[in-house]
Write a protein that holds these residues in place. Structure first.
Motif, short mmCIF file in Angstrom:
data_model
loop_
_atom_site.label_atom_id
_atom_site.label_comp_id
_atom_site.label_asym_id
_atom_site.label_seq_id
_atom_site.Cartn_x
_atom_site.Cartn_y
_atom_site.Cartn_z
N ALA A 263 0.83 -1.20 0.00
CA ALA A 263 0.00 0.00 0.00
C ALA A 263 0.87 1.26 0.00
N MET A 264 0.37 2.32 -0.64
CA MET A 264 1.13 3.56 -0.80
C MET A 264 0.34 4.73 -0.19
N PRO A 265 0.82 5.29 0.92
CA PRO A 265 0.12 6.41 1.55
C PRO A 265 0.56 7.76 0.99
N PHE A 266 -0.34 8.75 1.08
CA PHE A 266 0.01 10.14 0.82
C PHE A 266 -0.69 10.97 1.90
N ARG A 267 -0.37 12.24 1.99
CA ARG A 267 -1.01 13.10 2.99
C ARG A 267 -1.43 14.40 2.32
N THR A 277 0.23 17.34 -2.83
CA THR A 277 -0.18 16.01 -3.28
C THR A 277 0.25 15.74 -4.73
N GLY A 278 0.29 16.79 -5.56
CA GLY A 278 0.73 16.58 -6.93
C GLY A 278 2.12 15.99 -7.01
N ASN A 279 3.06 16.52 -6.21
CA ASN A 279 4.42 15.99 -6.19
C ASN A 279 4.45 14.56 -5.62
N GLN A 280 3.65 14.34 -4.58
CA GLN A 280 3.60 12.98 -4.01
C GLN A 280 3.09 11.98 -5.05
N PHE A 281 2.10 12.40 -5.82
CA PHE A 281 1.51 11.49 -6.81
C PHE A 281 2.45 11.21 -7.98
N THR A 282 3.31 12.18 -8.31
CA THR A 282 4.28 11.96 -9.40
C THR A 282 5.21 10.79 -9.05
N ARG A 283 5.75 10.80 -7.85
CA ARG A 283 6.64 9.72 -7.43
C ARG A 283 5.88 8.41 -7.28
N MET A 284 4.67 8.50 -6.76
CA MET A 284 3.85 7.31 -6.57
C MET A 284 3.52 6.65 -7.90
N ALA A 285 3.20 7.46 -8.91
CA ALA A 285 2.86 6.92 -10.23
C ALA A 285 4.04 6.18 -10.84
N ASP A 286 5.25 6.71 -10.64
CA ASP A 286 6.45 6.02 -11.14
C ASP A 286 6.58 4.64 -10.50
N LEU A 310 -4.69 12.13 -13.14
CA LEU A 310 -3.92 12.86 -14.15
C LEU A 310 -2.44 12.51 -14.09
N LYS A 311 -1.89 12.37 -12.90
CA LYS A 311 -0.48 11.99 -12.76
C LYS A 311 -0.25 10.58 -13.28
N LEU A 312 -1.17 9.67 -13.01
CA LEU A 312 -1.04 8.31 -13.47
C LEU A 312 -1.07 8.25 -15.00
N ALA A 313 -1.89 9.12 -15.59
CA ALA A 313 -1.97 9.16 -17.05
C ALA A 313 -0.70 9.71 -17.68
N GLN A 314 0.05 10.52 -16.93
CA GLN A 314 1.28 11.11 -17.46
C GLN A 314 2.45 10.14 -17.47
N VAL A 315 2.34 9.07 -16.67
CA VAL A 315 3.45 8.12 -16.57
C VAL A 315 3.59 7.37 -17.89
N GLY A 316 4.76 7.39 -18.45
CA GLY A 316 4.97 6.72 -19.73
C GLY A 316 5.49 5.31 -19.57
#
Length: 541
Positions: A263-267, A277-286, A310-316
């Motif tokens: 599991a992956m938490p964010f705050r 949260t945007g920055n947290q989600f970028t790393r999480m998506a990777d 949106l962040k998940l969609a950006q991950v290539g």
């Protein structure tokens, strides 16, 4: 002489101190106090709390109140935050109030005999921060022979402050009907053989808890044969009873496919703030891309769900993976928050969806017609004939009839010149109902009305007491079931909706333009449909 002058000075100074220390309350309008920039209080005279989105429907409610003021009536309060700087949230508030107004209309015409329903709007402020002041007013209204408050409904956020408001209202024997809060904590606990543990005596709920919704999702996904999925849980660590109960519910779903990542938490800083949260989600998506997971259980609020998608969609990811994000009832508001740019980001250059959001909605206007068509097709395959009227299940036909009646009421209301706050008026009444809010709140007012009329004793001028109304929650099952647009409402001894179905809905970006909400199917918390006549079976230890 000097002593006298000194005494006068002291008296004058004292008078100045007393005068300067007194402050008249800063009011927005009569009876509504301005606190921290918000207009807090209770009003049934058409005040819109400075929210342009609800201006028309607030006036519509006031007009209906005026129409029944000389008839025996009770007061019902609609309590939820009514101000926001965000247009999407203001539109959600409008959806809630439109449902309340339409429910008020149905209650006042559908039952025939008084008492009628007078509806008032109660604004506790952002995140229910000033709920204590509003509850003070509601307690006075419950004791008032003029107001005769007999129920409080609304409650659209599962927060500690919401829980405190419900706790205090029910402790003073004021019936509460929760139509929009899905958090597990704001519920009474049903136990074996009809026993209950009542933390909130007099509370009824017509929406499944997060636990029930997760069970319904598991039931639905099992039927869809999705055993090969790799899942991961993403959850918000910020204290929030909605997030907490959704995390617990998703954690309890048995994983039938290959094991996914941890599991992956964010705050997040608040339910309506992005923060970092945007920055947290970028790393999480990777990390999710590297894990090969394709399904994400997301325990968080709509604002952060949108950012995560949106962040998940950006991950290539090299494997051009398609992701499915599964979330709870709060996601029903996501569509209203999406821009054209957001929709485009969720699909690739070839128009293929990168990310699809799937959630357990408490209702969807396409549910009953779609499911009834499927049921009829399956019946014909098995029996080689059409079913008789008696053979078609009530759990589909009765909600379908209730929904059709609501759609007719919307059309006739708009045709009569009532605006409801839409400009231009929608051509299809179902467009008003897609986010489920209007349907749920409408069902809540209809449920309250049925309880009020069942509690009525004496002549047509009699008005039931508040405890008489809350006692009726226990009888709303079997032949006294409520035929809601969101499904049959049959309440347990704890006031919970028994086996209330959830509408599994996909937010599909499509190939171009704005995406659409697509009804996928029904999920049932018990793993099977509600029994005939909605008779609640006994529960063994």
């Amino acid at each position: 002489m000097l002593l006298g002058a000194t005494a006068v000075a002291v008296i004058v100074a004292g008078g100045w101190y007393a005068w300067s220390g007194f402050r008249e309350p800063d009011t927005c309008t009569d009876g509504i106090e301005r606190i921290d920039g918000e207009c807090i209080g209770v009003n049934g005279e058409g005040y819109d709390f400075g929210n342009p989105e609800i201006k028309d429907v607030a006036r519509d409610i006031a007009d209906q109140n005026a129409a029944i003021k000389d008839q025996p009536h009770v007061t019902v309060a609609m309590m939820l935050p009514l101000q926001s700087d965000r247009a999407a949230l203001r539109r959600q508030m409008r959806s809630d109030l439109v449902g309340a107004y339409l429910g008020q209309l149905e209650a006042n015409k559908g039952q025939g005999e008084p008492p009628r329903i007078r509806l008032v709007l109660a604004n506790p402020g952002r995140n229910y921060a000033h709920q204590d002041k509003v509850v003070d007013t509601l307690l006075q209204m419950a004791d008032s022979p003029e107001d005769q408050l007999r129920a409080v409904t609304g409650f659209n956020l599962s927060l500690d402050a919401t829980e405190a408001a419900v706790k205090r209202l029910t402790s003073h024997k004021i019936p509460v009907l929760a139509s929009r809060i899905s958090g597990d904590r704001i519920a009474n606990e049903d136990q074996a053989n009809g026993m209950t543990r009542s933390r909130f005596p007099g509370l009824a709920r017509i929406i499944p808890t997060n636990h029930d919704a997760a069970q319904a999702l598991a039931d639905f996904n099992g039927d869809q044969g999705r055993e090969d999925r790799k899942t991961v849980l993403v959850y918000d660590e910020r204290p929030d009873s909605y997030n907490e109960s959704l995390k617990k519910a998703f954690s309890g779903i048995k994983e039938v496919g290959p094991a996914g990542p941890d599991a992956m938490p964010f705050r997040s800083p608040a339910l309506d703030e992005e923060g970092s949260t945007g920055n947290q989600f970028t790393r999480m998506a990777d990390n999710i891309c590297d894990s090969e997971a394709d399904t994400v259980y997301f325990a968080g609020r709509t604002l952060h769900l949108r950012l995560f998608a949106l962040k998940l969609a950006q991950v290539g990811c090299n494997d051009r993976r398609h992701y499915t994000i599964i979330s709870g009832s709060d996601a029903a508001s996501l569509q209203q928050s999406m821009s054209d740019k957001d929709w485009a980001a969720l699909r690739g250059a070839d128009g293929t969806a990168k990310v699809t959001v799937e959630y357990a909605a408490p209702a969807h206007p396409d549910a009953w017609s779609t499911e009834l068509t499927r049921w009829n097709d399956d019946w014909y395959k098995d029996h080689d004939r059409k079913p008789t009227k008696e053979e078609v299940p009530q759990y589909l036909t009765e909600p379908k009839a209730a929904l059709e009646a609501l759609e007719q009421q919307i059309t006739s209301t708009l045709n009569s010149g009532v605006k409801l706050g839409f400009d231009p008026d929608p051509k299809d009444p179902r467009s008003i109902l897609e986010d489920s809010r209007t349907m749920l709140v409408y069902d809540g007012l209809v449920t309250i009305s049925q309880a009020v009329h069942q509690a009525q004793q004496g002549g047509a001028d009699a008005v039931p007491g508040r405890e008489d109304v809350s006692t009726q929650w226990l009888s709303l099952q079997a032949r006294h079931r409520v035929k809601g647009t969101s499904g049959l409402i049959c309440l347990t001894s704890g006031g919970n909706a028994y086996d209330k179905p959830v509408a599994v809905v996909q937010l599909d970006p499509g190939q171009k333009g704005r995406g659409k909400l697509k009804f996928v199917g029904l999920g049932w918390p018990t793993g099977r449909e509600q029994p005939k006549n909605c008779v609640i079976p006994s529960r063994t230890p």
